[in-house]
Design an enzyme around this catalytic site. Structure first.
Site, PDB file in Angstrom:
ATOM      1  N   ASN A   1      -1.858   2.579   5.721  1.00 58.95           N
ATOM      2  CA  ASN A   1      -1.368   1.133   5.546  1.00 58.95           C
ATOM      3  C   ASN A   1      -1.238   0.382   6.734  1.00 58.95           C
ATOM      4  O   ASN A   1      -1.490   1.502   8.248  1.00 58.95           O
ATOM      5  CB  ASN A   1       0.456   1.511   4.885  1.00 58.95           C
ATOM      6  N   GLY A   2      -0.790  -0.158   7.100  1.00 56.83           N
ATOM      7  CA  GLY A   2      -1.109  -1.652   7.333  1.00 56.83           C
ATOM      8  C   GLY A   2      -2.558  -2.323   8.649  1.00 56.83           C
ATOM      9  O   GLY A   2      -2.523  -2.634   7.257  1.00 56.83           O
TER      10      GLY A   2
ATOM     11  N   GLU B   1      16.994 -19.770  -3.746  1.00 52.62           N
ATOM     12  CA  GLU B   1      16.564 -18.478  -4.613  1.00 52.62           C
ATOM     13  C   GLU B   1      16.471 -17.951  -6.030  1.00 52.62           C
ATOM     14  O   GLU B   1      15.362 -17.513  -6.303  1.00 52.62           O
ATOM     15  CB  GLU B   1      17.607 -16.785  -4.463  1.00 52.62           C
TER      16      GLU B   1
ATOM     17  N   CYS C   1       0.995  -1.274  -0.477  1.00 55.10           N
ATOM     18  CA  CYS C   1       0.362   0.534  -0.058  1.00 55.10           C
ATOM     19  C   CYS C   1       0.948   0.916   0.040  1.00 55.10           C
ATOM     20  O   CYS C   1       2.022   1.573   0.532  1.00 55.10           O
ATOM     21  CB  CYS C   1      -0.808   0.315   1.454  1.00 55.10           C
TER      22      CYS C   1
ATOM     23  N   TRP D   1      -2.656  -2.939  -1.322  1.00 57.54           N
ATOM     24  CA  TRP D   1      -2.487  -4.592  -1.626  1.00 57.54           C
ATOM     25  C   TRP D   1      -3.254  -4.529  -0.719  1.00 57.54           C
ATOM     26  O   TRP D   1      -2.689  -4.790   1.010  1.00 57.54           O
ATOM     27  CB  TRP D   1      -1.128  -3.943  -1.361  1.00 57.54           C
TER      28      TRP D   1
ATOM     29  N   HIS E   1      14.497 -38.731  -0.661  1.00 56.51           N
ATOM     30  CA  HIS E   1      13.510 -38.724   0.421  1.00 56.51           C
ATOM     31  C   HIS E   1      12.179 -39.182   0.279  1.00 56.51           C
ATOM     32  O   HIS E   1      11.096 -38.214   1.543  1.00 56.51           O
ATOM     33  CB  HIS E   1      14.607 -38.049   2.260  1.00 56.51           C
TER      34      HIS E   1
ATOM     35  N   LYS F   1      12.842 -16.732  -7.019  1.00 54.46           N
ATOM     36  CA  LYS F   1      12.364 -15.728  -8.104  1.00 54.46           C
ATOM     37  C   LYS F   1      11.715 -16.323  -9.360  1.00 54.46           C
ATOM     38  O   LYS F   1       9.986 -15.745 -10.005  1.00 54.46           O
ATOM     39  CB  LYS F   1      13.737 -15.768  -9.092  1.00 54.46           C
TER      40      LYS F   1
ATOM     41  N   GLU G   1       7.742 -16.580  -8.046  1.00 51.76           N
ATOM     42  CA  GLU G   1       7.268 -15.016  -7.695  1.00 51.76           C
ATOM     43  C   GLU G   1       6.819 -14.029  -9.140  1.00 51.76           C
ATOM     44  O   GLU G   1       5.915 -13.669  -9.083  1.00 51.76           O
ATOM     45  CB  GLU G   1       8.703 -14.338  -7.346  1.00 51.76           C
TER      46      GLU G   1
ATOM     47  N   LYS H   1       6.194  -4.299  -3.111  1.00 54.83           N
ATOM     48  CA  LYS H   1       7.598  -4.309  -3.686  1.00 54.83           C
ATOM     49  C   LYS H   1       8.427  -4.911  -1.420  1.00 54.83           C
ATOM     50  O   LYS H   1       9.394  -5.500  -0.766  1.00 54.83           O
ATOM     51  CB  LYS H   1       7.775  -3.314  -3.383  1.00 54.83           C
TER      52      LYS H   1
ATOM     53  N   ARG I   1       4.637  -0.918  -4.627  1.00 53.96           N
ATOM     54  CA  ARG I   1       3.888  -1.133  -3.181  1.00 53.96           C
ATOM     55  C   ARG I   1       2.916  -1.585  -3.346  1.00 53.96           C
ATOM     56  O   ARG I   1       2.266  -2.433  -1.849  1.00 53.96           O
ATOM     57  CB  ARG I   1       4.024  -0.188  -1.917  1.00 53.96           C
TER      58      ARG I   1
HETATM   59  C1  AGP Z   1      12.004 -10.656  -3.573  1.00 56.99           C
HETATM   60  O1  AGP Z   1      12.096 -10.876  -4.599  1.00 56.99           O
HETATM   61  C2  AGP Z   1      10.977 -10.909  -2.921  1.00 56.99           C
HETATM   62  N1  AGP Z   1      10.099  -9.371  -3.415  1.00 56.99           N
HETATM   63  C3  AGP Z   1      10.448 -11.210  -1.260  1.00 56.99           C
HETATM   64  O2  AGP Z   1      11.235 -12.062  -0.645  1.00 56.99           O
HETATM   65  C4  AGP Z   1      11.564  -9.797  -0.099  1.00 56.99           C
HETATM   66  O3  AGP Z   1      12.921 -10.013  -0.279  1.00 56.99           O
HETATM   67  C5  AGP Z   1      11.323 -10.204   1.061  1.00 56.99           C
HETATM   68  O4  AGP Z   1       9.778  -9.600   1.363  1.00 56.99           O
HETATM   69  C6  AGP Z   1      12.315  -8.903   1.994  1.00 56.99           C
HETATM   70  O5  AGP Z   1      11.847  -7.491   2.133  1.00 56.99           O
HETATM   71  P1  AGP Z   1      13.139  -7.110   2.158  1.00 56.99           P
HETATM   72  O6  AGP Z   1      14.544  -7.081   1.948  1.00 56.99           O
HETATM   73  O7  AGP Z   1      12.507  -5.421   1.629  1.00 56.99           O
HETATM   74  O8  AGP Z   1      13.735  -7.439   3.828  1.00 56.99           O
END
Ligand code: AGP
Length: 588
Positions: free
Chosen positions: A95-96, A461, A2, A71, A484, A465, A468, A583, A27
């Protein structure tokens, strides 16, 4: 998570609010809305979808207003759930998360109130209506005293010629420019040459009118110090790239040099002393930042023989973790605003750890609670999927490992970290090579990423990616663990990406490659060892440069990021704005 904007000034508020919201769309982009006050009347426009849906609102007249890009947490993305929420004379953007929304709503309903949305935020407008007795500032104070949870709020009232802002555990800044005053959840929404920006701390209120007046939670006037920011950096620019994600990946070679540190007694006195005397390191982080912490664990434990615990922040914060004396806590966060990371970091500090913030945003909430701030200097990252910030975190954490290894008389690694600056340029070329892999991933039901040790961390990682931004189910798995249980999922429709950069485990990882190949899977290999590239089990491979083994994720994750990016585009997605994600995750 948000975005909030507010404006009071000599210009028409609506276009300024909409421009600010466009900058905040990273955001959250489920729905958006603005409320502008003119001649004692509130004008409200809200739409489902992106900020561009609000184009009809541009012509609204009025010099003061608030806006929001959402969001969704409570209630589906829809016009009715979009902010601002209006009740009586009041409009609020939030926001929150309001954790006691149910009891507050019951209380309001008992007074006869009817709620029109499914959100937790709407209850704030109802409380304002209840507490208002002609003074908006005291109504806001009385309202927030009833709220449990986290909030950044901007409030307007038909009767009042001002905006009132307040925050708790959710970022909010205000700024003074030549044509008016501004509020925003993020500097980027209001950044411009000459805007002086102030950051609110928990409990503080700001009243925006012809000037900005600051109050503490008891409504005593306070003075605030302006924060420093780089106006140029805050304005996102694609610079000819189709997406921010690809642009940010291309920046990795330049970024790395800014994140390498030579920690010495002379330059980083207090922090160097803590670092070199530490007996245990705890890393708290989420998502990609958690993965950079895992990569660092392999390097620090191997180079320095110091135990490193890497903890998912959302778990750590509720698990009563054991923090021994002499613990260095590293909170790793690109944004410095991730709610779970902030809570975990605060907990580690409360339990006696020395808290260092590894973050990309120097004026973020995390920097304000930390004992030391270690800036990653990756520059603004716009794409939701973290790329260059991950690399910057890696080399910063490797720099710590290097200083510690040197202090312990073990080895001098810094030259190897500097070598990465050239090696990463060669690894960048593999980003285009993996494009030929894309057709194999388009029809896949699921994908596996395999590796051992640091390669396992890289696999996690790579998998994150891919999930996501392509929405393909995938798992990062320790190569030896597959048999396993999970091997049952592998068949000829399962692409498997194997990461192989650790000499000692190479043949062991190849065992897993044999196992999946025998089940018909196609194997795509990322390695620094040429001898494995032409094995019959390998459908295609990319060769990354040889570097010090502990630091290989810097090179192996680049093609993994590129694979996710190109599969995402081929599936018709926008990699910069993946569905359901935002983000910066400033709520629990
Ligand atoms: C990464 O591609 C993601 N968007 C997400 O996992 C991100 O790394 C995570 O939310 C942590 O964010 P930050 O590094 O701003 O704390």
């Amino acid at each position: 998570m948000c975005g909030i904007v507010g404006y009071y000034g000599s210009e028409n508020a609506a276009p300024i609010l909409l421009n600010g919201l466009e900058k905040l769309e990273y955001r959250g982009y489920d729905s958006a809305g603005i409320a502008v006050v003119d001649g004692g009347k509130l004008q409200l426009v809200r739409k489902k979808g992106s900020v561009s849906e609000l184009f009809s609102a541009r012509g609204i007249q009025g010099h003061l207003g608030i806006g929001h890009t959402r969001w969704a947490t409570h209630g589906a993305p829809s016009e009715i759930n979009a902010h601002p929420h209006v009740y009586g004379k009041f409009a609020v953007v939030h926001n929150g998360i309001i954790e006691n929304e149910y009891s507050l709503k019951e209380e309001c309903r008992a007074r006869g109130d009817v709620f029109s949305s499914e959100t937790d935020s709407e209850v704030i407008a109802h409380l304002l209506d209840f507490y208002y007795e002609g003074n908006l500032v005291t109504a806001v104070k009385d309202t927030v005293e009833r709220l449990k949870g986290s909030y950044a709020l901007a409030v307007v009232c038909e009767e009042c010629d001002c905006i009132v802002c307040v925050r708790k555990a959710s970022p909010l800044v205000v700024g003074i420019g030549k044509n008016g005053v501004y509020a925003a959840s993020d500097v980027s929404a209001i950044a411009a040459e000459g805007v002086t920006v102030y950051s609110l701390d928990d409990g503080e209120l700001a009243v925006l009118s012809t000037e900005i007046t600051f109050f503490n939670q008891n409504l005593v006037r306070i003075e605030k110090e302006k924060i420093e920011y780089d106006a140029e950096e805050e304005i996102p620019d694609l610079k000819g790239y189709r997406h921010f994600m690809r642009k940010e990946m291309a920046e990795i070679p330049q970024v790395l040099g800014k994140s390498i540190y030579d920690y010495t007694e002379e330059t980083y006195r207090e922090f160097y002393r803590i670092l070199t005397q530490t007996e245990q390191i705890q890393i708290v982080a989420c998502g990609t930042a958690y993965h950079s912490g895992l990569c660092a664990k392999y390097a620090i434990e191997s180079l320095c023989r110091i135990p490193v615990e890497v903890c998912i922040a959302s778990e750590y914060r509720y698990l009563d973790p054991i923090v021994r004396s002499g613990t260095l806590a590293l909170a790793v966060s690109q944004s410095g605003e991730t709610a779970d990371t902030l809570a975990a970091a605060q907990l580690a500090k409360n339990k006696g750890a020395y808290l260092a913030a590894v973050t990309n945003v120097p004026y973020s909430s995390l920097t304000r609670i930390a004992d030391a701030v270690l800036p990653t200097n990756a520059g603004r990252e716009v794409a939701v999927a973290a790329t260059k910030s991950f690399h910057a975190q890696l080399v910063l954490l490797y720099s710590l490992a290097s200083a510690l290894a040197k202090a312990k008389g073990r080895e001098e690694c810094l030259p190897h970290i500097y070598d990465l600056l050239d090696q990463v340029k060669c690894a960048e070329e593999t980003c285009e090579e993996v494009r030929s892999w894309v057709p194999h991933f388009l029809g896949a039901r699921s994908v596996f990423f395999l590796g051992r040790g640091a390669d396992y961390a890289s696999s996690l990682e790579g998998s994150l990616k891919l999930k996501e931004i392509t929405y393909l189910p995938s798992e990062g798995y320790p190569a030896g663990e597959l048999k396993h249980g999970t091997l049952a999922l592998v068949d000829c429709s399962t692409p498997v990406v194997a990461v192989l950069t650790q000499k000692a485990f190479a043949e062991k990882t190849m065992n897993a490659v044999h196992e999946v190949y025998a089940r018909g899977a196609k194997v795509f290999l990322i390695t620094c060892f040429e001898e494995y590239c032409n094995r019959k089990e390998v459908t295609s491979s990319v060769l990354i440069p040889v570097c010090k083994e502990e630091f290989t994720p810097v090179l192996s994750v680049l093609p993994l990021q590129a694979l996710a990016y190109y599969v995402s585009i081929a599936r018709g997605n926008n990699p910069d704005k993946p569905r359901n994600l935002a983000k910066s995750v400033t709520v629990e």
